[in-house]
Write an enzyme that holds these catalytic residues in place. Structure first.
Site, PDB file in Angstrom:
ATOM      1  N   ASP A   8       1.042  -1.148  -0.003  1.00  0.00           N
ATOM      2  CA  ASP A   8       0.177  -0.059   0.054  1.00  0.00           C
ATOM      3  C   ASP A   8       0.708   1.144   0.140  1.00  0.00           C
ATOM      4  O   ASP A   8       1.340   1.604   0.876  1.00  0.00           O
ATOM      5  CB  ASP A   8      -0.800   0.086   1.260  1.00  0.00           C
ATOM      6  N   LYS A  70       3.375  11.379  -3.818  1.00  0.00           N
ATOM      7  CA  LYS A  70       2.410  10.485  -4.567  1.00  0.00           C
ATOM      8  C   LYS A  70       1.548  11.451  -5.277  1.00  0.00           C
ATOM      9  O   LYS A  70       0.801  10.985  -6.447  1.00  0.00           O
ATOM     10  CB  LYS A  70       1.585   9.394  -3.423  1.00  0.00           C
ATOM     11  N   GLU A 171      -6.910   0.644  -4.530  1.00  0.00           N
ATOM     12  CA  GLU A 171      -7.242   0.753  -3.133  1.00  0.00           C
ATOM     13  C   GLU A 171      -8.419   0.260  -2.526  1.00  0.00           C
ATOM     14  O   GLU A 171      -8.501  -0.713  -1.822  1.00  0.00           O
ATOM     15  CB  GLU A 171      -6.820   2.330  -2.693  1.00  0.00           C
ATOM     16  N   ASP A 193     -12.600   5.906   1.342  1.00  0.00           N
ATOM     17  CA  ASP A 193     -11.283   5.831   1.610  1.00  0.00           C
ATOM     18  C   ASP A 193     -10.297   7.329   1.326  1.00  0.00           C
ATOM     19  O   ASP A 193     -10.408   7.802   0.506  1.00  0.00           O
ATOM     20  CB  ASP A 193     -10.415   4.843   0.440  1.00  0.00           C
TER      21      ASP A 193
END
Ligand code: AMP
Length: 589
Positions: A8, A70, A171, A193
């Site tokens: 992850d 990211k 994800e 999320d």
């Protein structure tokens, strides 16, 4: 072959897991932590630091510490996303030759893939140390709302880190796999999320052994760092009011206030009030040391950030509409991502869905565990064969039309994989190449979408205009990554296609005239990456509007699409039955 792990790769923290004797196990790092900060730095001695060490160094060397990379991966330098980013983070960004984002740390220049690869490499090494065996394969998760370029970039980062990337997995889908562990379900679940840097919402039907994503969406610029930023701006403002000193120009102070804001924010999820104290953060005109010392309450934090939570709920409403469903049809709502621990988030989501969020998944671990389940399945020859994972495309992919609008080839929430064919034709006598621009995004106008790349089809045979027709097959795989191939419709021969790197200097808004300008060959970025040449990863110019040419009615695809991709990818077949046995094994422990 070494072992496969699930990773992850988070905006703020990353974690990894494996399946061991049928059970998920999180990899622990030095000191026993189950996550490592996704931070990269170069210290004053020139050492490269990753994780906790890099985070600690941030206050001392704010200019040489890279956080939240990211958020930048797979973006082009001129994009709105980058402009927003530079308002929040202070490290130095540069534009690469192909308009990609580069990061300058001390006197070295890195691509985003290299920064992410450094984090992935640390994870790989930690896993090797913890397991005492080689790790050379991984499933890496990405936000569901990542586009093709971003997915490609994560793949490249994995490769640079010495990993064979078995799959790039969404994800929320990974979280659903972890949720399904050990249960026989027939449910419609919503996965909310909210992590450190991105927000995703997916609606997934879990029926018996089939995990089918119905709709997905999100915001790659909404996450915990935005909450930190709101509190940080407040603290800086209060300090300015009190001392008439603007700390926002002091990178070291900003780094310290941001870290303290995050700490206070996390505390306020469990207490109603906390105090932010930073001694010696500045000096007054007489050289006297000044402290930042402020009390912050949960109520204040909620006032500063409720608009961010509202934005996430508005996205949930939109995605439920796209899924053709409503809150009362959702059987379970799963909250994942560290920021979903905030009480206001839990309350707003519970109010919207009309039920309390499930406590059956761990917000920090579910994604890594889901990735591990997938990694184990894809790397294991022994897995039984009776479960299915069906994902969707997060944003439409299309080509530019002459009026600046997008001709959609694959719509949003299109089930994956899929392919389409289009015919392009020459518009000049003896034209030897055709260019095609490909975009991804939700806007009607290509200029507001992400330019994924420009394909150049070259080596066409010499013929009067309109006589050479090439059939292009757009193949979108089960990860949402697009590949192209082309062949001459009359001769059947394959046409050479190449991704053209370079800046989008033509501008996408205006209908483009055919230009005689010679195209320079692409220059490599300072530290070149191994981007696959057949897939989309960069931007350039072009002017063909293939929608002018009607699609052949029942023409077979010019390039055969593997059977496994047209129906069930092979990986799906083995995965779910194996998972099922794993689930039962784990639950009956
Ligand atoms: P993730 O990307 O899932 O690791 O999420 C990291 C984000 O969650 C960071 O912005 C953290 O500050 C935030 N976070 C972690 N724990 C909490 C908490 N208890 N309350 C609010 N935010 C949190």
């Amino acid at each position: 072959m070494g072992r496969a792990i699930g990773i992850d790769l988070g905006t703020t923290n990353s974690c990894a897991a494996i399946i061991e004797n049928g059970n998920p196990r999180l990899i622990t790092y030095k000191g026993g932590a189950k996550t490592i900060p996704s931070v990269f730095a170069i210290d004053k001695f020139g050492n490269r630091l990753v994780g906790e060490e890099a985070k600690r160094d941030a206050a001392l060397n704010p200019n040489s510490t890279v956080e939240a990379a990211k958020r930048l991966i797979g973006r082009s330098f001129g994009s709105q996303a980058i402009k927003k980013f530079t308002q929040v983070f202070t490290y130095e960004l540069m534009e690469g030759e192909a308009s990609e984002v580069l990061i300058k740390v001390k006197d070295q220049v890195f691509t985003l893939e290299q920064i992410s690869a450094a984090i992935l490499r640390r994870i790989k090494e930690s896993a090797e140390e913890a397991l005492d065996e080689e790790i050379d394969q991984a499933v890496i998760t990405v936000p569901a709302y990542f586009n093709d370029r971003q997915r490609q970039a994560v793949r490249s980062a994995g490769k640079l880190a010495g990993l064979k990337v078995l799959r790039v997995l969404n994800e929320p889908t990974a979280a659903a796999l972890a949720y399904g562990l050990g249960r026989t379900l027939n449910q419609r679940v919503a996965i909310y999320d909210l992590g450190g840097g991105t927000f995703d919402i997916s609606i997934i039907d879990i029926k018996d052994k089939i995990f089918e994503v119905i709709a997905t969406g999100g915001d790659t610029f909404l996450g915990g760092v935005d909450f930190d930023d709101r509190l940080m701006q407040h603290l800086l403002h209060e300090f300015l009011e009190e001392h008439d000193i603007d700390l926002s120009y002091d990178r070291r102070a900003v780094t310290m206030v941001r870290a303290a804001s995050e700490e206070a924010k996390i505390q306020l999820s469990s207490v109603m009030e906390t105090r932010v104290q930073l001694t010696g953060i500045a000096e007054d005109e007489d050289g006297k040391s000044l402290d930042l010392d402020q009390v912050v309450t949960r109520q204040l934090l909620e006032k500063l950030t409720h608009e961010l939570v509202d934005r996430s709920v508005a996205t949930c409403e939109k995605i439920l509409r796209e899924a053709g469903t409503s809150p009362d049809k959702i059987d379970e709502i799963l909250l994942v991502g560290g920021q979903s621990r905030m009480p206001l988030v839990r309350k707003r989501v519970a109010d919207f869905i009309g039920k309390a969020p499930s406590r059956k998944v761990h917000p920090d671990e579910a994604v890594g565990i889901g990735a591990a389940i997938m990694a184990h399945s894809l790397s294991s020859k022994a897995g039984p064969q009776d479960m299915t994972l069906l994902d969707v495309l997060p944003m439409a992919i299309g080509i530019n039309k002459a009026d600046g609008t997008m001709h959609v080839l694959f719509g949003k929430n299109q089930p994956l994989p899929d392919y389409k064919t289009r015919t392009l034709t020459t518009s000049k006598d003896n034209q030897r190449s055709i260019m095609l621009k490909i975009y991804q995004g939700e806007s009607k106008y290509v200029a507001e979408n992400e330019l994924l790349g420009t394909f150049v089809f070259s080596g066409l045979r010499a013929a009067p205009r309109g006589q050479v027709k090439i059939e292009v097959t757009f193949h979108i795989d089960s990860e949402g990554i697009l590949n192209l191939s082309a062949r001459d419709r009359d001769t059947g021969s394959l046409v050479e296609s190449r991704l053209k790197l370079g800046k989008d200097e033509t501008g996408a808004t205006r209908p483009k005239k055919r230009r005689k300008k010679k195209v320079e060959p692409p220059k490599p970025p300072p530290m070149p990456l191994n981007m696959p040449s057949s897939s989309l990863a960069a931007k350039a110019a072009g002017d063909q509007d293939p929608s002018d040419e009607p699609e052949p009615k029942s023409a077979p695809p010019p390039t055969p699409i593997p059977e496994s991709d047209r129906e069930l990818p092979a990986e799906r077949k083995g995965f779910f039955a194996w998972l099922w046995s794993l689930l039962f094994g784990w639950m009956s422990r």
